[in-house]
Design an enzyme around this catalytic site. Structure first.
Site, PDB file in Angstrom:
ATOM      1  N   THR A  12       0.848  -1.195   0.000  1.00  0.00           N
ATOM      2  CA  THR A  12       0.000   0.000   0.000  1.00  0.00           C
ATOM      3  C   THR A  12       0.886   1.249   0.000  1.00  0.00           C
ATOM      4  OG1 THR A  12      -0.170   0.142   2.418  1.00  0.00           O
ATOM      5  CG2 THR A  12      -1.819  -1.204   1.276  1.00  0.00           C
ATOM      6  N   GLY A  13       0.366   2.321  -0.583  1.00  0.00           N
ATOM      7  CA  GLY A  13       1.137   3.571  -0.632  1.00  0.00           C
ATOM      8  C   GLY A  13       2.440   3.392  -1.386  1.00  0.00           C
ATOM      9  N   GLY A  17       8.486   6.964  -2.743  1.00  0.00           N
ATOM     10  CA  GLY A  17       9.225   6.702  -1.508  1.00  0.00           C
ATOM     11  C   GLY A  17       9.528   5.246  -1.214  1.00  0.00           C
ATOM     12  N   ILE A  18       9.353   4.904   0.055  1.00  0.00           N
ATOM     13  CA  ILE A  18       9.709   3.564   0.540  1.00  0.00           C
ATOM     14  C   ILE A  18       8.827   2.501  -0.114  1.00  0.00           C
ATOM     15  CG2 ILE A  18       9.602   2.106   2.607  1.00  0.00           C
ATOM     16  CD1 ILE A  18      10.518   4.639   4.221  1.00  0.00           C
ATOM     17  N   GLY A  19       7.527   2.762  -0.234  1.00  0.00           N
ATOM     18  CA  GLY A  19       6.624   1.781  -0.838  1.00  0.00           C
ATOM     19  C   GLY A  19       7.013   1.457  -2.273  1.00  0.00           C
ATOM     20  N   SER A 137       7.969   3.551  12.783  1.00  0.00           N
ATOM     21  CA  SER A 137       8.896   4.680  12.583  1.00  0.00           C
ATOM     22  C   SER A 137       9.757   4.855  13.822  1.00  0.00           C
ATOM     23  CB  SER A 137       8.111   5.970  12.339  1.00  0.00           C
ATOM     24  OG  SER A 137       8.987   7.081  12.413  1.00  0.00           O
ATOM     25  N   TYR A 150       1.712  11.556  15.067  1.00  0.00           N
ATOM     26  CA  TYR A 150       2.335  10.618  14.119  1.00  0.00           C
ATOM     27  C   TYR A 150       3.042   9.486  14.877  1.00  0.00           C
ATOM     28  CZ  TYR A 150       5.790   8.841  10.775  1.00  0.00           C
ATOM     29  OH  TYR A 150       6.568   8.023   9.998  1.00  0.00           O
TER      30      TYR A 150
HETATM   31  N1  NAP Z   1      10.768   8.354   4.984  1.00  0.00           N
HETATM   32  C1  NAP Z   1      10.991   8.322   6.287  1.00  0.00           C
HETATM   33  O1  NAP Z   1      11.885   9.018   6.794  1.00  0.00           O
HETATM   34  C2  NAP Z   1      10.177   7.403   7.162  1.00  0.00           C
HETATM   35  C3  NAP Z   1      10.641   7.159   8.444  1.00  0.00           C
HETATM   36  C4  NAP Z   1       9.923   6.314   9.266  1.00  0.00           C
HETATM   37  C5  NAP Z   1       8.762   5.716   8.813  1.00  0.00           C
HETATM   38  N2  NAP Z   1       8.317   5.978   7.558  1.00  0.00           N
HETATM   39  C6  NAP Z   1       7.069   5.323   7.133  1.00  0.00           C
HETATM   40  O2  NAP Z   1       7.267   4.691   5.899  1.00  0.00           O
HETATM   41  C7  NAP Z   1       6.048   4.722   5.133  1.00  0.00           C
HETATM   42  C8  NAP Z   1       6.316   5.323   3.762  1.00  0.00           C
HETATM   43  O3  NAP Z   1       6.753   6.649   3.948  1.00  0.00           O
HETATM   44  P1  NAP Z   1       7.483   7.511   2.831  1.00  0.00           P
HETATM   45  O4  NAP Z   1       8.465   8.365   3.510  1.00  0.00           O
HETATM   46  O5  NAP Z   1       7.903   6.641   1.711  1.00  0.00           O
HETATM   47  O6  NAP Z   1       6.253   8.467   2.406  1.00  0.00           O
HETATM   48  P2  NAP Z   1       5.889   9.161   1.024  1.00  0.00           P
HETATM   49  O7  NAP Z   1       7.071   9.419   0.199  1.00  0.00           O
HETATM   50  O8  NAP Z   1       5.025  10.315   1.389  1.00  0.00           O
HETATM   51  O9  NAP Z   1       4.989   8.056   0.352  1.00  0.00           O
HETATM   52  C9  NAP Z   1       3.761   7.704   0.933  1.00  0.00           C
HETATM   53  C10 NAP Z   1       2.969   6.903  -0.074  1.00  0.00           C
HETATM   54  O10 NAP Z   1       1.741   6.529   0.536  1.00  0.00           O
HETATM   55  C11 NAP Z   1       0.665   6.932  -0.320  1.00  0.00           C
HETATM   56  N3  NAP Z   1      -0.468   7.242   0.536  1.00  0.00           N
HETATM   57  C12 NAP Z   1      -0.592   8.242   1.436  1.00  0.00           C
HETATM   58  N4  NAP Z   1      -1.802   8.206   1.985  1.00  0.00           N
HETATM   59  C13 NAP Z   1      -2.445   7.146   1.427  1.00  0.00           C
HETATM   60  C14 NAP Z   1      -3.738   6.606   1.571  1.00  0.00           C
HETATM   61  N5  NAP Z   1      -4.632   7.159   2.382  1.00  0.00           N
HETATM   62  N6  NAP Z   1      -4.065   5.513   0.850  1.00  0.00           N
HETATM   63  C15 NAP Z   1      -3.184   4.963   0.009  1.00  0.00           C
HETATM   64  N7  NAP Z   1      -1.946   5.435  -0.189  1.00  0.00           N
HETATM   65  C16 NAP Z   1      -1.593   6.527   0.514  1.00  0.00           C
HETATM   66  C17 NAP Z   1       1.192   8.128  -1.102  1.00  0.00           C
HETATM   67  O11 NAP Z   1       0.530   8.300  -2.340  1.00  0.00           O
HETATM   68  P3  NAP Z   1      -0.809   9.186  -2.453  1.00  0.00           P
HETATM   69  O12 NAP Z   1      -0.563  10.458  -1.675  1.00  0.00           O
HETATM   70  O13 NAP Z   1      -0.999   9.405  -3.907  1.00  0.00           O
HETATM   71  O14 NAP Z   1      -1.890   8.367  -1.851  1.00  0.00           O
HETATM   72  C18 NAP Z   1       2.624   7.677  -1.329  1.00  0.00           C
HETATM   73  O15 NAP Z   1       2.683   6.773  -2.406  1.00  0.00           O
HETATM   74  C19 NAP Z   1       5.053   5.525   5.972  1.00  0.00           C
HETATM   75  O16 NAP Z   1       4.244   4.646   6.713  1.00  0.00           O
HETATM   76  C20 NAP Z   1       5.944   6.328   6.885  1.00  0.00           C
HETATM   77  O17 NAP Z   1       5.305   6.698   8.081  1.00  0.00           O
HETATM   78  C21 NAP Z   1       8.999   6.816   6.721  1.00  0.00           C
END
Ligand code: NAP
Length: 246
Positions: A12-13, A17-19, A137, A150
């Protein structure tokens, strides 16, 4: 031979980014990967980047009707799931005193409700030996000013991994939490910019002296998804440059 040949995965998502990094890595290892996200243009680009094994389903994890549509399509096309990565998540900067109801609802409905119902609705499709990976996180452990709501959702995610791991042992399904520290992604870059406006931003991002790359998180997701981690369940793996450990 890929490590995930013949496996079917949902991330999902996964449009950025990470996904996206996880979806790409799983597909490169032979899995069929379903990717979700709300924005069509970004999702289409992600499916293109993943290549022939990627299938996009535009949807919002916080909407139960959308989740029903996702699992109906996976049922019809694949009939089962071997890997679920509940990755979709958002975070906003909101110190105590400035938390709005809107921000609270947004963060909890995507991070917590979205994860709960993604996994619950995936249950009938999960094969014996399936792997469920929940994104937590490092913020859940660090007490970062401004990230209270968060961080609370991410602490809940870690707790859910323990409970669900216990509940699913009889089906041979493993559930683990994957906990990134600061990783360069569109969502985190925006949040970090807000944190840097405060006088409480850390001098160095991590003990390793740098931010992480999404591919470094994807490598650990691959470990948790496949047979290499067959004796690991209810655990939390950190990919945080030492941020929570040193
Ligand atoms: N990057 C970091 O530093 C970090 C650190 C710790 C944990 N994390 C965790 O890792 C995960 C990925 O984070 P990321 O940094 O890769 O974030 P990101 O770059 O903002 O990517 C988030 C992805 O989730 C999708 N998304 C957001 N809301 C959604 C929804 N309601 N339904 C379906 N898709 C949704 C977004 O696409 P749309 O907006 O188009 O839906 C996007 O593809 C998150 O759970 C985040 O909390 C990240």
């Amino acid at each position: 031979m890929g490590q995930l040949d013949d496996k079917t995965a949902l991330v999902t998502g996964a449009s950025t980014g990470i996904g996206l990094a996880i979806a790409r890595r799983f597909a490169a290892e032979g899995a069929t990967v379903y990717l979700t996200g709300r924005r069509k243009t970004e999702l289409d680009a992600a499916v293109e980047a993943v290549g022939g094994r990627g299938i996009g389903i535009q949807s919002d994890v916080s909407k139960l009707d959308d989740l029903d549509r996702v699992f109906a399509e996976i049922t019809e096309r694949s009939g089962r799931l071997d890997i679920v990565v509940a990755n979709a998540g958002v975070g906003g900067f909101a110190p105590l005193g400035k938390i709005t109801e809107e921000e609270y609802e947004r963060t909890t409905s995507i991070n917590l409700k979205g994860t709960v119902f993604t996994v619950q609705k995936a249950l009938p499709l999960l094969s014996s030996g399936a792997s469920v990976i929940l994104l937590s996180s490092s913020a859940a452990l660090l007490g970062v000013p401004g990230l209270g709501v968060y961080a609370a959702t991410k602490a809940a995610i870690r707790s859910l991994a323990r409970t669900w791991a216990a509940e699913l042992t009889d089906r041979g399904i493993r559930v683990n939490a994957l906990t990134p520290g600061p990783v360069v992604t569109p969502g985190a870059d925006e949040l970090r910019a807000a944190l840097l406006q405060t006088d409480q931003a850390p001098a160095a991002p991590t003990p390793l002296g740098r931010l992480g790359h999404p591919d470094e998180v994807a490598a650990t997701a691959l470990y948790l998804a496949g047979d290499q981690s067959s004796f690991t369940t209810g655990a939390e793996l950190y990919v945080d440059g030492g941020a929570t450990q040193l």
